[in-house]
Design a protein around this motif. Structure first.
Motif, PDB file in Angstrom:
ATOM      1  N   THR A 125       1.377  -1.162  -0.123  1.00 20.68           N
ATOM      2  CA  THR A 125      -0.046  -0.078  -0.137  1.00 20.68           C
ATOM      3  C   THR A 125       0.852   1.379   0.348  1.00 20.68           C
ATOM      4  O   THR A 125       0.134   2.183   0.265  1.00 20.68           O
ATOM      5  N   CYS A 126       2.074   1.323  -0.467  1.00 17.79           N
ATOM      6  CA  CYS A 126       3.211   1.927  -0.567  1.00 17.79           C
ATOM      7  C   CYS A 126       2.786   3.062  -1.691  1.00 17.79           C
ATOM      8  O   CYS A 126       3.521   4.465  -1.010  1.00 17.79           O
ATOM      9  N   GLY A 127       2.794   2.394  -2.061  1.00 16.92           N
ATOM     10  CA  GLY A 127       2.450   3.301  -3.369  1.00 16.92           C
ATOM     11  C   GLY A 127       3.948   3.639  -4.434  1.00 16.92           C
ATOM     12  O   GLY A 127       4.202   3.767  -5.679  1.00 16.92           O
ATOM     13  N   VAL A 128       4.450   2.672  -3.868  1.00 11.56           N
ATOM     14  CA  VAL A 128       5.941   2.138  -5.036  1.00 11.56           C
ATOM     15  C   VAL A 128       5.698   1.202  -5.841  1.00 11.56           C
ATOM     16  O   VAL A 128       4.735  -0.098  -5.124  1.00 11.56           O
ATOM     17  N   LEU A 129       6.076   0.659  -6.624  1.00 15.50           N
ATOM     18  CA  LEU A 129       6.378  -0.651  -7.501  1.00 15.50           C
ATOM     19  C   LEU A 129       7.317  -1.511  -6.080  1.00 15.50           C
ATOM     20  O   LEU A 129       8.170  -1.062  -5.597  1.00 15.50           O
ATOM     21  N   ARG A 130       6.541  -3.064  -6.825  1.00 16.57           N
ATOM     22  CA  ARG A 130       7.056  -3.600  -5.876  1.00 16.57           C
ATOM     23  C   ARG A 130       8.649  -3.959  -6.232  1.00 16.57           C
ATOM     24  O   ARG A 130       9.319  -4.431  -5.852  1.00 16.57           O
ATOM     25  N   GLU A 131       9.111  -3.677  -7.318  1.00 15.20           N
ATOM     26  CA  GLU A 131      10.123  -4.210  -8.080  1.00 15.20           C
ATOM     27  C   GLU A 131      10.698  -3.092  -7.457  1.00 15.20           C
ATOM     28  O   GLU A 131      12.371  -3.404  -7.187  1.00 15.20           O
ATOM     29  N   GLU A 132      10.419  -1.950  -7.050  1.00 17.42           N
ATOM     30  CA  GLU A 132      11.922  -1.171  -6.337  1.00 17.42           C
ATOM     31  C   GLU A 132      11.730  -0.830  -5.476  1.00 17.42           C
ATOM     32  O   GLU A 132      12.975  -0.227  -4.303  1.00 17.42           O
ATOM     33  N   LEU A 133      11.474  -1.954  -4.718  1.00 12.88           N
ATOM     34  CA  LEU A 133      11.634  -2.053  -3.029  1.00 12.88           C
ATOM     35  C   LEU A 133      11.971  -3.735  -2.614  1.00 12.88           C
ATOM     36  O   LEU A 133      12.521  -4.866  -3.055  1.00 12.88           O
ATOM     37  N   PHE A 134      12.754  -3.471  -1.861  1.00 10.51           N
ATOM     38  CA  PHE A 134      13.721  -4.763  -1.211  1.00 10.51           C
ATOM     39  C   PHE A 134      12.647  -5.385   0.333  1.00 10.51           C
ATOM     40  O   PHE A 134      13.610  -5.190   1.001  1.00 10.51           O
TER      41      PHE A 134
END
Length: 330
Positions: A125-134
């Motif tokens: 729900t954070c609004g950032v693409l999943r691929e940009e998160l680790f």
């Protein structure tokens, strides 16, 4: 004479052609397998540091936008993340949402923390693409005997598609079997990178020959009073990233560490907080950091480490604080 010259030219041409087709000159395919462990051999090549013996280029970082480290698995990982050990329920979700706004893209959890569901909710729900998160999680030793089930449970609780990094929480019975279950999950695309936590030189030396994929990272207790200099050197030489938990001393010890006179003097000289000095010291030593906080002001401090640099003298002053004082039993 002309015939002789022609013959000579043809012979040279054939020699060059044979040389160009030599298989030894062709690129060779390599795989991410465990090499023979040679602690005393030359270090595994790694990106050139800008200061001291780090494994990453700090000049690429900006406050709120830390650089990444290329893991041996081929995936990039931010060198600053948010630890979530003591965060639960809405406090956990809101802490991650606040951290994302401040530039955090790496988050550390574990099955033992009991907050994988909250971490997953925040990621979704954070609004950032999943691929940009680790996202990193860990298997606890009481899960090692049925690791495949434990892996599926973590994937289900997180509900974010895949896990970027999964670690064994610390050595225990069936740890090799559990690690091999993680290797199979890598092959199936459920996990991208794998590693271990609370493994030291002896544990890693015993462990590596038994597994197929070299751990990309080891996560250990590291802070100015417990610096693990030889462990850090060993991991770096063997191409294994090292990440510090308890970077500010840990539960019950943080206030005393932040009040250290030497660290305070260095902080005053740079116009920074003692926490920022300690975290910058970690980075300049090539250590990835995951300080935990639900306070947005502290989160902002902890990711704002790229507008100053500690001198060699200051690094040596902090190195001299080592007491071999461990603050947890792992």
């Amino acid at each position: 004479m002309i015939k002789w010259l022609i013959s000579l030219m043809m012979a040279c041409s054939q020699t060059l052609a044979l040389s160009a087709c030599n298989p030894e000159d062709s690129p060779k395919k390599t795989e991410n397998i465990v090499p023979e462990l040679k602690p005393e051999s030359n270090p595994v090549p790694s990106p050139e540091p800008t200061s001291d013996n780090g494994m990453f280029d700090l000049s690429e970082g900006e406050n709120g936008n830390p650089p990444t480290l290329l893991l041996s698995s081929g995936y990039e990982m931010p060198i600053i993340g948010l630890g979530t050990y003591s965060l639960h329920d809405d406090v956990c979700v809101n802490a991650i949402l606040a951290a994302v706004k401040l530039g955090y893209r790496k988050f550390d959890t574990a099955s033992y923390y009991g907050n994988e569901e909250e971490v997953g909710k925040a990621i979704r729900t954070c609004g950032v693409l999943r691929e940009e998160l680790f996202v990193c999680t860990k298997l606890y030793p009481n899960q090692f005997a049925d690791a495949e089930k434990a892996i599926e449970e973590s994937l289900c609780k997180l509900n974010i598609g895949y896990v970027d990094l999964m670690l064994l929480h610390h050595p225990g019975a069936h740890d090799v079997e559990a690690y091999k279950a993680m290797e199979r999950a890598v092959k199936n695309g459920k996990i991208r990178s794998i590693g271990v936590s609370n493994y030291y030189i002896k544990e890693m030396t015993d462990f590596l020959p038994k597994v197929n994929i070299k751990p990309t990272l080891v996560q250990n207790e590291i802070h100015p009073y417990y610096q693990e200099k030889e462990v850090v050197k060993f991991m770096h030489e063997n191409g294994i990233a090292i990440e510090g938990w308890y970077p500010l001393g840990g539960r019950g010890y943080t206030a005393a560490m932040l009040g250290n006179e030497t660290i305070g003097q260095i902080a005053k000289a740079h116009g920074k907080s003692p926490a920022q000095i300690i975290l910058r010291w970690d980075l300049q030593n090539g250590i990835v950091i995951i300080p935990g906080s639900s306070n947005p002001d502290h989160q902002r401090e902890n990711i704002s480490l790229f507008d100053f640099e500690l001198s060699s003298e200051e690094m040596a002053q902090i190195a001299a604080l080592d007491r071999n004082e461990k603050h947890d039993w792992y």
